[in-house]
Design a protein around this motif. Structure first.
Motif, PDB file in Angstrom:
ATOM      1  N   LEU A  10       0.862  -1.182   0.000  1.00 22.46           N
ATOM      2  CA  LEU A  10       0.000   0.000   0.000  1.00 22.46           C
ATOM      3  C   LEU A  10       0.894   1.226   0.000  1.00 22.46           C
ATOM      4  N   LYS A  11       0.990   1.860  -1.156  1.00 28.39           N
ATOM      5  CA  LYS A  11       1.762   3.100  -1.288  1.00 28.39           C
ATOM      6  C   LYS A  11       0.859   4.115  -1.967  1.00 28.39           C
ATOM      7  N   PRO A  12       0.868   5.334  -1.487  1.00 25.11           N
ATOM      8  CA  PRO A  12       0.031   6.339  -2.144  1.00 25.11           C
ATOM      9  C   PRO A  12       0.655   6.803  -3.458  1.00 25.11           C
ATOM     10  N   TYR A  13      -0.190   7.097  -4.424  1.00 25.92           N
ATOM     11  CA  TYR A  13       0.272   7.728  -5.661  1.00 25.92           C
ATOM     12  C   TYR A  13       0.671   9.155  -5.323  1.00 25.92           C
ATOM     13  N   TYR A  14      -0.201   9.831  -4.575  1.00 29.45           N
ATOM     14  CA  TYR A  14       0.144  11.104  -3.954  1.00 29.45           C
ATOM     15  C   TYR A  14      -0.810  11.364  -2.801  1.00 29.45           C
ATOM     16  N   ILE A  15      -0.437  12.324  -1.959  1.00 30.01           N
ATOM     17  CA  ILE A  15      -1.222  12.665  -0.777  1.00 30.01           C
ATOM     18  C   ILE A  15      -1.586  14.140  -0.857  1.00 30.01           C
ATOM     19  N   LYS A  16      -2.855  14.421  -0.630  1.00 29.94           N
ATOM     20  CA  LYS A  16      -3.329  15.803  -0.647  1.00 29.94           C
ATOM     21  C   LYS A  16      -3.942  16.085   0.719  1.00 29.94           C
ATOM     22  N   ALA A  17      -3.499  17.162   1.359  1.00 19.86           N
ATOM     23  CA  ALA A  17      -4.017  17.497   2.684  1.00 19.86           C
ATOM     24  C   ALA A  17      -4.569  18.918   2.665  1.00 19.86           C
ATOM     25  N   ASP A  18      -5.767  19.090   3.217  1.00 23.57           N
ATOM     26  CA  ASP A  18      -6.324  20.427   3.412  1.00 23.57           C
ATOM     27  C   ASP A  18      -6.570  20.615   4.903  1.00 23.57           C
ATOM     28  N   ASP A  19      -7.359  21.604   5.269  1.00 24.99           N
ATOM     29  CA  ASP A  19      -7.572  21.890   6.688  1.00 24.99           C
ATOM     30  C   ASP A  19      -8.256  20.756   7.433  1.00 24.99           C
ATOM     31  N   TYR A  57     -14.311  -6.692  -6.011  1.00 24.14           N
ATOM     32  CA  TYR A  57     -14.594  -5.397  -5.405  1.00 24.14           C
ATOM     33  C   TYR A  57     -14.615  -5.532  -3.887  1.00 24.14           C
ATOM     34  N   MET A  58     -14.000  -4.564  -3.225  1.00 21.12           N
ATOM     35  CA  MET A  58     -14.020  -4.521  -1.760  1.00 21.12           C
ATOM     36  C   MET A  58     -14.329  -3.095  -1.330  1.00 21.12           C
ATOM     37  N   THR A  59     -15.174  -2.977  -0.319  1.00 25.20           N
ATOM     38  CA  THR A  59     -15.439  -1.640   0.209  1.00 25.20           C
ATOM     39  C   THR A  59     -14.308  -1.235   1.145  1.00 25.20           C
ATOM     40  N   LEU A  60     -14.218   0.050   1.363  1.00 27.75           N
ATOM     41  CA  LEU A  60     -13.186   0.547   2.265  1.00 27.75           C
ATOM     42  C   LEU A  60     -13.421   0.065   3.690  1.00 27.75           C
ATOM     43  N   SER A  61     -14.684  -0.126   4.057  1.00 30.08           N
ATOM     44  CA  SER A  61     -14.959  -0.649   5.405  1.00 30.08           C
ATOM     45  C   SER A  61     -14.411  -2.066   5.557  1.00 30.08           C
ATOM     46  N   GLU A  62     -14.440  -2.876   4.488  1.00 27.90           N
ATOM     47  CA  GLU A  62     -13.841  -4.210   4.549  1.00 27.90           C
ATOM     48  C   GLU A  62     -12.317  -4.108   4.667  1.00 27.90           C
ATOM     49  N   LEU A  63     -11.726  -3.179   3.925  1.00 24.28           N
ATOM     50  CA  LEU A  63     -10.273  -3.008   3.993  1.00 24.28           C
ATOM     51  C   LEU A  63      -9.828  -2.491   5.350  1.00 24.28           C
ATOM     52  N   VAL A  64     -10.614  -1.583   5.940  1.00 25.72           N
ATOM     53  CA  VAL A  64     -10.270  -1.025   7.243  1.00 25.72           C
ATOM     54  C   VAL A  64     -10.310  -2.096   8.324  1.00 25.72           C
ATOM     55  N   SER A  65     -11.080  -3.141   8.117  1.00 27.68           N
ATOM     56  CA  SER A  65     -11.143  -4.219   9.103  1.00 27.68           C
ATOM     57  C   SER A  65      -9.891  -5.095   9.094  1.00 27.68           C
ATOM     58  N   LEU A  66      -9.018  -4.886   8.110  1.00 30.85           N
ATOM     59  CA  LEU A  66      -7.759  -5.640   8.044  1.00 30.85           C
ATOM     60  C   LEU A  66      -6.687  -4.913   8.851  1.00 30.85           C
ATOM     61  N   PRO A  67      -6.115  -5.564   9.853  1.00 31.86           N
ATOM     62  CA  PRO A  67      -5.118  -4.882  10.701  1.00 31.86           C
ATOM     63  C   PRO A  67      -3.908  -4.367   9.921  1.00 31.86           C
ATOM     64  N   ASP A  68      -3.395  -5.142   8.982  1.00 34.78           N
ATOM     65  CA  ASP A  68      -2.209  -4.693   8.252  1.00 34.78           C
ATOM     66  C   ASP A  68      -2.519  -3.498   7.350  1.00 34.78           C
ATOM     67  N   VAL A  99      -2.517  -0.419   9.735  1.00 33.78           N
ATOM     68  CA  VAL A  99      -1.156  -0.077  10.149  1.00 33.78           C
ATOM     69  C   VAL A  99      -0.460   0.703   9.035  1.00 33.78           C
ATOM     70  N   GLN A 100      -0.547   0.213   7.822  1.00 35.36           N
ATOM     71  CA  GLN A 100       0.106   0.881   6.696  1.00 35.36           C
ATOM     72  C   GLN A 100      -0.533   2.234   6.400  1.00 35.36           C
ATOM     73  N   LEU A 101      -1.866   2.305   6.479  1.00 30.83           N
ATOM     74  CA  LEU A 101      -2.567   3.562   6.213  1.00 30.83           C
ATOM     75  C   LEU A 101      -2.217   4.614   7.265  1.00 30.83           C
ATOM     76  N   ASN A 102      -2.155   4.205   8.521  1.00 31.91           N
ATOM     77  CA  ASN A 102      -1.801   5.149   9.585  1.00 31.91           C
ATOM     78  C   ASN A 102      -0.358   5.636   9.446  1.00 31.91           C
ATOM     79  N   SER A 103       0.541   4.772   9.036  1.00 34.46           N
ATOM     80  CA  SER A 103       1.924   5.215   8.856  1.00 34.46           C
ATOM     81  C   SER A 103       2.039   6.209   7.698  1.00 34.46           C
ATOM     82  N   ILE A 104       1.184   6.078   6.700  1.00 35.31           N
ATOM     83  CA  ILE A 104       1.178   7.017   5.571  1.00 35.31           C
ATOM     84  C   ILE A 104       0.606   8.366   5.995  1.00 35.31           C
ATOM     85  N   ALA A 105      -0.505   8.341   6.735  1.00 37.50           N
ATOM     86  CA  ALA A 105      -1.222   9.577   7.066  1.00 37.50           C
ATOM     87  C   ALA A 105      -0.733  10.259   8.342  1.00 37.50           C
ATOM     88  N   ASP A 106       0.051   9.566   9.152  1.00 38.61           N
ATOM     89  CA  ASP A 106       0.460  10.095  10.459  1.00 38.61           C
ATOM     90  C   ASP A 106       1.101  11.491  10.409  1.00 38.61           C
TER      91      ASP A 106
END
Length: 144
Positions: A7-16, A73-84, A87-94
């Protein structure tokens, strides 16, 4: 059994308010039943996270994964239920999260600095009065 291979982002965009993790072809892959499926941006291609609460906002988004002609097809809620995945998403967004404690500390520091500047200005006004420097007095009073 579903696990995240990459899981690597193509790019990250952050606003307020949000951190948006944008995904693209070769940056996201999952193992489904011991087979690697690559992400394809057919439907959703972003994960939106609230910067203050650190929660994924668009949990209903559907992501497509392809292996050959087979598309799953998988919903994001299904993906969020996966611990790994989490972990990867939080390390990207932290680095983009807003820490309320830091905000309060910086507000307190700014208030202290403002108060010190006002006290210093008052001392300079007193000094100009003691020295009977009318021009300096008038310019300093305008700043107050």
């Amino acid at each position: 059994m579903v696990t995240v291979k990459m899981l690597k982002p193509y790019y990250i965009k952050a606003d307020d308010d949000y951190v948006q993790v944008i995904l693209a072809y070769q940056y996201f892959a999952v193992f489904i039943n011991k087979k690697v499926y690559q992400f394809v941006p057919i439907e959703s291609k972003e994960i939106r996270i609230n910067r203050k609460t650190k929660r994924v906002e668009n949990v209903g988004a559907r992501f497509a994964f392809q292996k050959g002609k087979d598309i799953i097809y998988m919903t994001l809620s299904e993906l969020v239920s996966l611990p790994d995945f989490l972990v990867q998403l939080n390390s990207i967004a932290d680095p983009y999260y807003i820490d309320e404690i830091k905000n309060e500390e910086s507000k307190n520091e700014n208030a202290i600095i403002n108060e010190l500047e006002k006290l210093n200005l008052k001392r300079l006004i007193d000094k100009s009065l003691d020295e009977r420097d009318f021009e300096a007095f008038q310019s300093l009073v305008k700043l107050l």
